[in-house]
Motif scaffolding. Structure first.
Motif, PDB file in Angstrom:
ATOM      1  N   PRO A  98      34.616 -26.714 -23.616  1.00  0.00           N
ATOM      2  CA  PRO A  98      33.226 -27.011 -23.988  1.00  0.00           C
ATOM      3  C   PRO A  98      32.938 -26.612 -25.427  1.00  0.00           C
ATOM      4  O   PRO A  98      33.662 -25.801 -26.014  1.00  0.00           O
ATOM      5  CB  PRO A  98      32.423 -26.128 -23.026  1.00  0.00           C
ATOM      6  CG  PRO A  98      33.341 -25.021 -22.656  1.00  0.00           C
ATOM      7  CD  PRO A  98      34.750 -25.534 -22.759  1.00  0.00           C
ATOM      8  N   LEU A  99      31.908 -27.199 -26.005  1.00  0.00           N
ATOM      9  CA  LEU A  99      31.433 -26.739 -27.315  1.00  0.00           C
ATOM     10  C   LEU A  99      30.195 -25.895 -27.053  1.00  0.00           C
ATOM     11  O   LEU A  99      29.163 -26.445 -26.631  1.00  0.00           O
ATOM     12  CB  LEU A  99      31.090 -27.918 -28.231  1.00  0.00           C
ATOM     13  CG  LEU A  99      32.275 -28.440 -29.044  1.00  0.00           C
ATOM     14  CD1 LEU A  99      33.180 -29.281 -28.186  1.00  0.00           C
ATOM     15  CD2 LEU A  99      31.800 -29.212 -30.243  1.00  0.00           C
ATOM     16  N   PRO A 100      30.280 -24.589 -27.296  1.00  0.00           N
ATOM     17  CA  PRO A 100      29.155 -23.707 -26.955  1.00  0.00           C
ATOM     18  C   PRO A 100      27.854 -24.208 -27.582  1.00  0.00           C
ATOM     19  O   PRO A 100      27.841 -24.615 -28.742  1.00  0.00           O
ATOM     20  CB  PRO A 100      29.566 -22.355 -27.547  1.00  0.00           C
ATOM     21  CG  PRO A 100      31.047 -22.447 -27.737  1.00  0.00           C
ATOM     22  CD  PRO A 100      31.381 -23.889 -27.951  1.00  0.00           C
ATOM     23  N   GLY A 101      26.788 -24.181 -26.791  1.00  0.00           N
ATOM     24  CA  GLY A 101      25.479 -24.606 -27.306  1.00  0.00           C
ATOM     25  C   GLY A 101      25.246 -26.099 -27.195  1.00  0.00           C
ATOM     26  O   GLY A 101      24.150 -26.563 -27.453  1.00  0.00           O
ATOM     27  N   HIS A 102      26.291 -26.855 -26.840  1.00  0.00           N
ATOM     28  CA  HIS A 102      26.151 -28.309 -26.759  1.00  0.00           C
ATOM     29  C   HIS A 102      26.500 -28.779 -25.351  1.00  0.00           C
ATOM     30  O   HIS A 102      27.633 -29.168 -25.096  1.00  0.00           O
ATOM     31  CB  HIS A 102      27.049 -28.997 -27.786  1.00  0.00           C
ATOM     32  CG  HIS A 102      26.740 -28.589 -29.183  1.00  0.00           C
ATOM     33  ND1 HIS A 102      25.823 -29.246 -29.966  1.00  0.00           N
ATOM     34  CD2 HIS A 102      27.180 -27.542 -29.916  1.00  0.00           C
ATOM     35  CE1 HIS A 102      25.723 -28.639 -31.125  1.00  0.00           C
ATOM     36  NE2 HIS A 102      26.538 -27.598 -31.132  1.00  0.00           N
ATOM     37  N   PRO A 103      25.538 -28.715 -24.459  1.00  0.00           N
ATOM     38  CA  PRO A 103      25.827 -29.079 -23.078  1.00  0.00           C
ATOM     39  C   PRO A 103      26.306 -30.523 -23.030  1.00  0.00           C
ATOM     40  O   PRO A 103      25.820 -31.342 -23.805  1.00  0.00           O
ATOM     41  CB  PRO A 103      24.473 -28.933 -22.368  1.00  0.00           C
ATOM     42  CG  PRO A 103      23.450 -28.910 -23.435  1.00  0.00           C
ATOM     43  CD  PRO A 103      24.107 -28.433 -24.683  1.00  0.00           C
ATOM     44  N   GLN A 104      27.241 -30.800 -22.175  1.00  0.00           N
ATOM     45  CA  GLN A 104      27.778 -32.158 -21.962  1.00  0.00           C
ATOM     46  C   GLN A 104      28.758 -32.611 -23.039  1.00  0.00           C
ATOM     47  O   GLN A 104      29.350 -33.672 -22.937  1.00  0.00           O
ATOM     48  CB  GLN A 104      26.661 -33.223 -21.831  1.00  0.00           C
ATOM     49  CG  GLN A 104      25.634 -32.934 -20.748  1.00  0.00           C
ATOM     50  CD  GLN A 104      26.266 -32.880 -19.372  1.00  0.00           C
ATOM     51  OE1 GLN A 104      27.341 -33.443 -19.142  1.00  0.00           O
ATOM     52  NE2 GLN A 104      25.636 -32.156 -18.446  1.00  0.00           N
ATOM     53  N   LEU A 105      28.936 -31.815 -24.092  1.00  0.00           N
ATOM     54  CA  LEU A 105      29.897 -32.184 -25.138  1.00  0.00           C
ATOM     55  C   LEU A 105      31.125 -31.299 -24.947  1.00  0.00           C
ATOM     56  O   LEU A 105      31.005 -30.084 -24.872  1.00  0.00           O
ATOM     57  CB  LEU A 105      29.248 -31.918 -26.500  1.00  0.00           C
ATOM     58  CG  LEU A 105      29.872 -32.549 -27.736  1.00  0.00           C
ATOM     59  CD1 LEU A 105      29.870 -34.070 -27.662  1.00  0.00           C
ATOM     60  CD2 LEU A 105      29.093 -32.115 -28.981  1.00  0.00           C
ATOM     61  N   HIS A 106      32.298 -31.905 -24.847  1.00  0.00           N
ATOM     62  CA  HIS A 106      33.503 -31.105 -24.603  1.00  0.00           C
ATOM     63  C   HIS A 106      34.737 -31.894 -25.001  1.00  0.00           C
ATOM     64  O   HIS A 106      34.705 -33.131 -25.054  1.00  0.00           O
ATOM     65  CB  HIS A 106      33.595 -30.723 -23.115  1.00  0.00           C
ATOM     66  CG  HIS A 106      33.571 -31.906 -22.204  1.00  0.00           C
ATOM     67  ND1 HIS A 106      32.408 -32.560 -21.864  1.00  0.00           N
ATOM     68  CD2 HIS A 106      34.568 -32.583 -21.586  1.00  0.00           C
ATOM     69  CE1 HIS A 106      32.678 -33.575 -21.070  1.00  0.00           C
ATOM     70  NE2 HIS A 106      33.986 -33.630 -20.884  1.00  0.00           N
ATOM     71  N   TYR A 107      35.793 -31.150 -25.314  1.00  0.00           N
ATOM     72  CA  TYR A 107      37.079 -31.806 -25.545  1.00  0.00           C
ATOM     73  C   TYR A 107      37.837 -31.887 -24.231  1.00  0.00           C
ATOM     74  O   TYR A 107      37.894 -30.903 -23.485  1.00  0.00           O
ATOM     75  CB  TYR A 107      37.917 -31.008 -26.549  1.00  0.00           C
ATOM     76  CG  TYR A 107      37.477 -31.214 -27.981  1.00  0.00           C
ATOM     77  CD1 TYR A 107      37.853 -32.353 -28.680  1.00  0.00           C
ATOM     78  CD2 TYR A 107      36.687 -30.270 -28.628  1.00  0.00           C
ATOM     79  CE1 TYR A 107      37.445 -32.551 -30.001  1.00  0.00           C
ATOM     80  CE2 TYR A 107      36.267 -30.462 -29.933  1.00  0.00           C
ATOM     81  CZ  TYR A 107      36.666 -31.606 -30.610  1.00  0.00           C
ATOM     82  OH  TYR A 107      36.261 -31.803 -31.909  1.00  0.00           O
ATOM     83  N   ARG A 108      38.395 -33.049 -23.933  1.00  0.00           N
ATOM     84  CA  ARG A 108      39.386 -33.163 -22.854  1.00  0.00           C
ATOM     85  C   ARG A 108      40.709 -33.369 -23.573  1.00  0.00           C
ATOM     86  O   ARG A 108      40.887 -34.388 -24.255  1.00  0.00           O
ATOM     87  CB  ARG A 108      39.091 -34.365 -21.953  1.00  0.00           C
ATOM     88  CG  ARG A 108      37.846 -34.144 -21.136  1.00  0.00           C
ATOM     89  CD  ARG A 108      37.624 -35.248 -20.133  1.00  0.00           C
ATOM     90  NE  ARG A 108      36.276 -35.136 -19.598  1.00  0.00           N
ATOM     91  CZ  ARG A 108      35.672 -36.046 -18.863  1.00  0.00           C
ATOM     92  NH1 ARG A 108      36.308 -37.167 -18.547  1.00  0.00           N
ATOM     93  NH2 ARG A 108      34.449 -35.861 -18.415  1.00  0.00           N
ATOM     94  N   ASP A 109      41.579 -32.406 -23.409  1.00  0.00           N
ATOM     95  CA  ASP A 109      42.736 -32.314 -24.299  1.00  0.00           C
ATOM     96  C   ASP A 109      42.193 -32.386 -25.724  1.00  0.00           C
ATOM     97  O   ASP A 109      41.381 -31.570 -26.080  1.00  0.00           O
ATOM     98  CB  ASP A 109      43.778 -33.388 -23.983  1.00  0.00           C
ATOM     99  CG  ASP A 109      44.405 -33.127 -22.608  1.00  0.00           C
ATOM    100  OD1 ASP A 109      44.483 -31.943 -22.211  1.00  0.00           O
ATOM    101  OD2 ASP A 109      44.767 -34.100 -21.928  1.00  0.00           O
ATOM    102  N   ASP A 110      42.575 -33.398 -26.493  1.00  0.00           N
ATOM    103  CA  ASP A 110      42.127 -33.400 -27.889  1.00  0.00           C
ATOM    104  C   ASP A 110      40.987 -34.370 -28.164  1.00  0.00           C
ATOM    105  O   ASP A 110      40.597 -34.557 -29.309  1.00  0.00           O
ATOM    106  CB  ASP A 110      43.311 -33.735 -28.800  1.00  0.00           C
ATOM    107  CG  ASP A 110      44.189 -32.511 -28.996  1.00  0.00           C
ATOM    108  OD1 ASP A 110      43.696 -31.376 -28.800  1.00  0.00           O
ATOM    109  OD2 ASP A 110      45.372 -32.692 -29.325  1.00  0.00           O
TER     110      ASP A 110
END
Ligand code: LLP
Length: 430
Positions: free
Chosen positions: A5-17
C-alpha cells in the motif's frame, strides 16, 4: 504477488511492481485513455465520507461537501446518493448540483461576493441556507428576497480570529482575512438580521482555513463560536444550526492530520460538555473527502540533464496541477511501473511543458525514469481538476472514476475547438 500500500492513499497500492487504484492497473488506463489523465477511486471517496459519518453517528448532522474541491458531476452525484448536501460558492456550482441530481434544499451558499442574480437563482432553487459574509451582503440579500416575496434562510459566517496554522493563501479565520464578520460585530449583526424583513436567521458558521493538520485550531474556533451562540441567544435570537466549516487536511508528504472520526469525537465531547450536543450540526469538508482518492497520470516526455539540475519533462503541467505553482504545494510523484526502466535513480525537478518557470510539479525528486515512462502525481483528487485551466491552449484532461474492477469515463478529454468555441474573429478587411 506481493501487494504494497501507499500510506495515506487508500485504494492505491503496488501489486508486484505495478501501481493499482482499487483493481485497476493504472498503466492500462493511461494507455487506453491517454495522458494527462485524472483517475479517482469511488471506494476511497466513500471511505473518507464514512469516517465522518461514523464520527457523527447518533447526531443530527448534514454533511455539505465543499464542491470547489472537485466539482465533476459524477463526484457530486456519488456524494448526493450517499446523503450529502453541498457547500457552494457560485451560481455555477448550484447549476452543477442540480445537474448532478443533488437536493438544493441541502445546499449552503458561502462566499464574500454573491451577486444579486446568484441570490435570486439560489432563492428560486430553494437552497437550505446562505452563509452571509458581511453586513452589506445582509442588506442586499434581504432586499432581493423581499422583492421575490420570500425570506432568505441565513447563517452569519463569523471570523473567530484563530490561526489555522496552514499556508497563508488558504488560511481564512484570521482578523485580516477577507472572510466572515469580526466576532466583536457578531451580536449586532445578528440583531440587524433579525430585524430585516427578507431574512430568517437559521444558523451560525465559521471556516478557519484549509489543509489543517492539528486539532487545536478547531477546538479554539468551536469555543469562540459557542461563546457567540450564547451571546446571540441571550439577545433573544434563536440559532438552529451550528456549521463548523471544512478544512481538515490530508497526507501529502507525511502530514499527520487527525482522522475525521477522531477529530469529531473530540469536538463532539466539547459540544456535549458545553450543552450544544443535540443541536443540528453542519460541516463543509472538501479536500478530506476527495484529495487522496485521486491521481493524475502523466508521461515522461524528455529528460534534460543540467549542470545544477536535472529536469524530467512530463506531459502534465500547472494548468492540470496548479497547486505547486500557487502554494509551493507538495504532491507525491511515483512510477506506474516501478523498476520497469532499469535506469539508475537520479534527482529531478519534474516540470511541465508550459512556458513559465513556475510550471513545476515536484522539486528534487529521486526517480528512475526514461522517456515514455508513466508517472502518477498523487493527492490529485482535490483542487486540481477544479482549479485547472486551458493556459497555453492545453485541453482539459479526461477523468475516470474507478469502481472496483470497472471504470466510468466521467469526463471526456476536451477538444481544442472546445477551448475556443466562444471566440469570434473580427470582420474581414474590406
Ligand atoms: N467551506 C468554505 C467556506 C471554504 O472556503 C472551503 C475552502 C471549504 C469549506 C472546504 O475546505 P477544505 O475542507 O477543502 O479544506 N485551493 C486551495 C484550497 C482552497 C480552499 C478554499 N476554501 C488548495 O489547493 O489548497
Amino acid at each position: 504477488m506481493t501487494s504494497r500500500p501507499l500510506p495515506g492513499h487508500p485504494q492505491l497500492h503496488y501489486r508486484d511492481d505495478a501501481l493499482y487504484l482499487e483493481d485497476q492497473r493504472l498503466s492500462d488506463l493511461a494507455r487506453e485513455h491517454g495522458t494527462p489523465l485524472y483517475v479517482y477511486s469511488q471506494a476511497a471517496m466513500l471511505q473518507a465520507l464514512a469516517a465522518y459519518q461514523r464520527g457523527f453517528a447518533g447526531r443530527k448532522v448534514q454533511i455539505c461537501y465543499a464542491m470547489k474541491a472537485n466539482s465533476s458531476l459524477a463526484v457530486l452525484q456519488l456524494f448526493a446518493r450517499h446523503g450529502c448536501g453541498f457547500d457552494i460558492v457560485s451560481g455555477g456550482e448550484l447549476e452543477r448540483v442540480i445537474a448532478a441530481g443533488g437536493d438544493p434544499g441541502k445546499v449552503i451558499f458561502s462566499g464574500v461576493g454573491k451577486t444579486r442574480a446568484e441570490m435570486r437563482q439560489a432563492l428560486q432553487a430553494g437552497i437550505g441556507c446562505f452563509n452571509v459574509e458581511s453586513e452589506a451582503e445582509l442588506e442586499v440579500l434581504s432586499a432581493v428576497a423581499q422583492s421575490m416575496g420570500l425570506r432568505a434562510p441565513v447563517s452569519i459566517r463569523v471570523n473567530p480570529n484563530v490561526d489555522a496554522k496552514t499556508h497563508p493563501y488558504i488560511s481564512t479565520g484570521l482578523k485580516d482575512n477577507k472572510f466572515g464578520i469580526a466576532h466583536e460585530r457578531t451580536v449586532a449583526t445578528y440583531q440587524r438580521a433579525a430585524q430585516l424583513p427578507g431574512l430568517r436567521v437559521v444558523g451560525i458558521d465559521c471556516h478557519i482555513g484549509s489543509q489543517i493538520t492539528e486539532e487545536s485550531p478547531y477546538l479554539d474556533a468551536m469555543d469562540r463560536l459557542l461563546d457567540l451562540v450564547q451571546a446571540i441567544e441571550a439577545a433573544g435570537i434563536a440559532i438552529q444550526h451550528l456549521d463548523f466549516g471544512g478544512g481538515l487536511g490530508i497526507d501529502y508528504n507525511g502530514d499527520r492530520p487527525p482522522a475525521a472520526d477522531a477529530l469529531w469525537a473530540q469536538l463532539l465531547a466539547k459540544l456535549d460538555a458545553r450543552g450544544y450536543g443535540q443541536r443540528q450540526l453542519m460541516i463543509e469538508p472538501g479536500r478530506s473527502l476527495v484529495g487522496n482518492a485521486g491521481v493524475c497520470l502523466t508521461e515522461v516526455l524528455y529528460l534534460k540533464p543540467g549542470e545544477h539540475k536535472n529536469f524530467c519533462i512530463v506531459d502534465a503541467a500547472m494548468n492540470d496541477l496548479p497547486r505547486p505553482a500557487m502554494y509551493q504545494a507538495y504532491h507525491g510523484i511515483v512510477p506506474l511501473e516501478a523498476g520497469a526502466t532499469g535506469q539508475a535513480a537520479q534527482v529531478y525537478d519534474v516540470v511541465g511543458p508550459i512556458c513559465e518557470s513556475g510550471d513545476w510539479l515536484g522539486r528534487e525528486r529521486s526517480l528512475s525514469v526514461a522517456p515514455g515512462d508513466l508517472l502518477a502525481v498523487l493527492s490529485a483528487g482535490a483542487y486540481c481538476s477544479s482549479m485547472g485551466s486551458t493556459y497555453n491552449t492545453r485541453p482539459r484532461p479526461a477523468e475516470l472514476l474507478v469502481d472496483g474492477a470497472g471504470t466510468h469515463l466521467i469526463r471526456t478529454r476536451e477538444g481544442i475547438s472546445d477551448i475556443y468555441r466562444n471566440e469570434r474573429l473580427i470582420p474581414a478587411k474590406a
